[in-house]
Design an enzyme around this catalytic site. Sequence first.
Site, PDB file in Angstrom:
ATOM      1  N   MET A  30       0.730  -1.349  -0.089  1.00  0.00           N
ATOM      2  CA  MET A  30      -0.097   0.103  -0.034  1.00  0.00           C
ATOM      3  C   MET A  30       0.930   1.023  -0.116  1.00  0.00           C
ATOM      4  SD  MET A  30      -3.485  -0.970   2.126  1.00  0.00           S
ATOM      5  CE  MET A  30      -2.583  -0.680   3.668  1.00  0.00           C
ATOM      6  N   ALA A  32       4.353   3.693   1.011  1.00  0.00           N
ATOM      7  CA  ALA A  32       4.927   4.066   2.202  1.00  0.00           C
ATOM      8  C   ALA A  32       6.008   3.108   2.396  1.00  0.00           C
ATOM      9  CB  ALA A  32       4.059   4.322   3.471  1.00  0.00           C
ATOM     10  N   GLY A  36      11.140  -3.388   5.330  1.00  0.00           N
ATOM     11  CA  GLY A  36      10.283  -4.656   5.070  1.00  0.00           C
ATOM     12  C   GLY A  36       9.779  -4.961   3.907  1.00  0.00           C
ATOM     13  N   HIS A  37       9.318  -3.836   3.273  1.00  0.00           N
ATOM     14  CA  HIS A  37       9.038  -4.087   1.686  1.00  0.00           C
ATOM     15  C   HIS A  37      10.051  -4.265   0.970  1.00  0.00           C
ATOM     16  CE1 HIS A  37       5.630  -1.263   3.143  1.00  0.00           C
ATOM     17  NE2 HIS A  37       4.818  -2.473   2.729  1.00  0.00           N
ATOM     18  N   GLU A 148       6.047 -11.957   6.617  1.00  0.00           N
ATOM     19  CA  GLU A 148       5.261 -13.015   7.925  1.00  0.00           C
ATOM     20  C   GLU A 148       4.850 -11.786   8.729  1.00  0.00           C
ATOM     21  OE1 GLU A 148       6.917 -16.864   9.292  1.00  0.00           O
ATOM     22  OE2 GLU A 148       8.502 -15.763   8.459  1.00  0.00           O
ATOM     23  N   LYS A 149       4.920 -10.570   8.698  1.00  0.00           N
ATOM     24  CA  LYS A 149       4.636  -9.657   9.687  1.00  0.00           C
ATOM     25  C   LYS A 149       3.052  -9.852   9.878  1.00  0.00           C
ATOM     26  CE  LYS A 149       4.154  -5.332  11.612  1.00  0.00           C
ATOM     27  NZ  LYS A 149       2.678  -5.219  11.320  1.00  0.00           N
ATOM     28  N   VAL A 184       9.062  -3.539  11.685  1.00  0.00           N
ATOM     29  CA  VAL A 184       8.842  -2.197  10.786  1.00  0.00           C
ATOM     30  C   VAL A 184       7.412  -2.287  10.204  1.00  0.00           C
ATOM     31  CG1 VAL A 184      11.371  -1.828  10.343  1.00  0.00           C
ATOM     32  CG2 VAL A 184       9.777  -3.317   8.957  1.00  0.00           C
ATOM     33  N   ARG A 187       2.790   2.309   9.506  1.00  0.00           N
ATOM     34  CA  ARG A 187       2.019   2.740  10.599  1.00  0.00           C
ATOM     35  C   ARG A 187       2.881   3.268  11.723  1.00  0.00           C
ATOM     36  NH1 ARG A 187      -2.387  -0.675   8.827  1.00  0.00           N
ATOM     37  NH2 ARG A 187      -4.151   0.492   8.197  1.00  0.00           N
TER      38      ARG A 187
END
EC number: 6.3.2.1
Length: 283
Positions: A30, A32, A36-37, A148-149, A184, A187
């Site tokens: 989404m 931001a 992690g991304h 996995e977050k 991370v 938000r």
Amino acid sequence: MQIITDPIQMQAIAEKLRLNRQLIGVVMTMGALHEGHLSLIKEARKIAGTIILTIFVNPRQFAPHEDFHRYPRPFEQDAAHAKAAEVDYVFAPPVDAMYTGNFQTTVHPGPLGEQFEGKQRPGHFSGVATIVTKLLQITRPHIAVFGEKDAQQLAVIKQLVKDLNIDVRIIEAPIIRDENGLAVSSRNIYLSAKERDAATVLYKGLCHAERRIAEPCLDLDAIVPEVENIIKSALSCHPEYICFVDDETFLPASKAEKGKTYRLLLAVQAGTVRLIDNRKFMV
């Protein structure tokens, strides 16, 4: 790197890539973008020759009282991160291109999407399942990488792909944490310095559970209140749910069996910000 906003154009590009025997990997976000991304992109790159990054803030997975309108949308910054990560295509459609005026179809994930996050956020996983199905149809990937977050989301997507016979391989990528153990998340920018410091109790709780299971303590129900007390030691942190699940079925688990894998799920209100986290344990 090309930026595509039209679903029909993106689908045509994907079909051409497939005809040319290009292995396509997709990473759905989404926006931001954070570490992690970027780790998901790296995982995709290990397997696929062409990487498609999707950026779409999906209104159908937000409840009316949630943060859809204030969700961060730093597109230029995201595009720069994507280019630096050597993404081949960024697919960033407007909402009206994905949900036309007469859009009627919704994908319901069933009981798996009605517990934990689904119970706290009714309709959330129907929104997730619908947009993931659409993005898989548009980008036509051979592999799709998810973190996995969002463990329950990952389970829902795996079940969706299996049930609907979608020809894509789902790859799991590990959680990326900051130096204090906080997972991370886009938000996290909402957290004040004080809230961020308090939120480290989530990781402390997960580490405590890991130590207890290593003893071994097979009574998972006995560990839950211990984790709850650790989280509540930060006055601004209020648990919504703390639960062990069988990592294969995602059903709640009270007692552990040797040789099986379990996952501890946490959802915590940390001041003004709702955080989720989890950890997997092999017994």
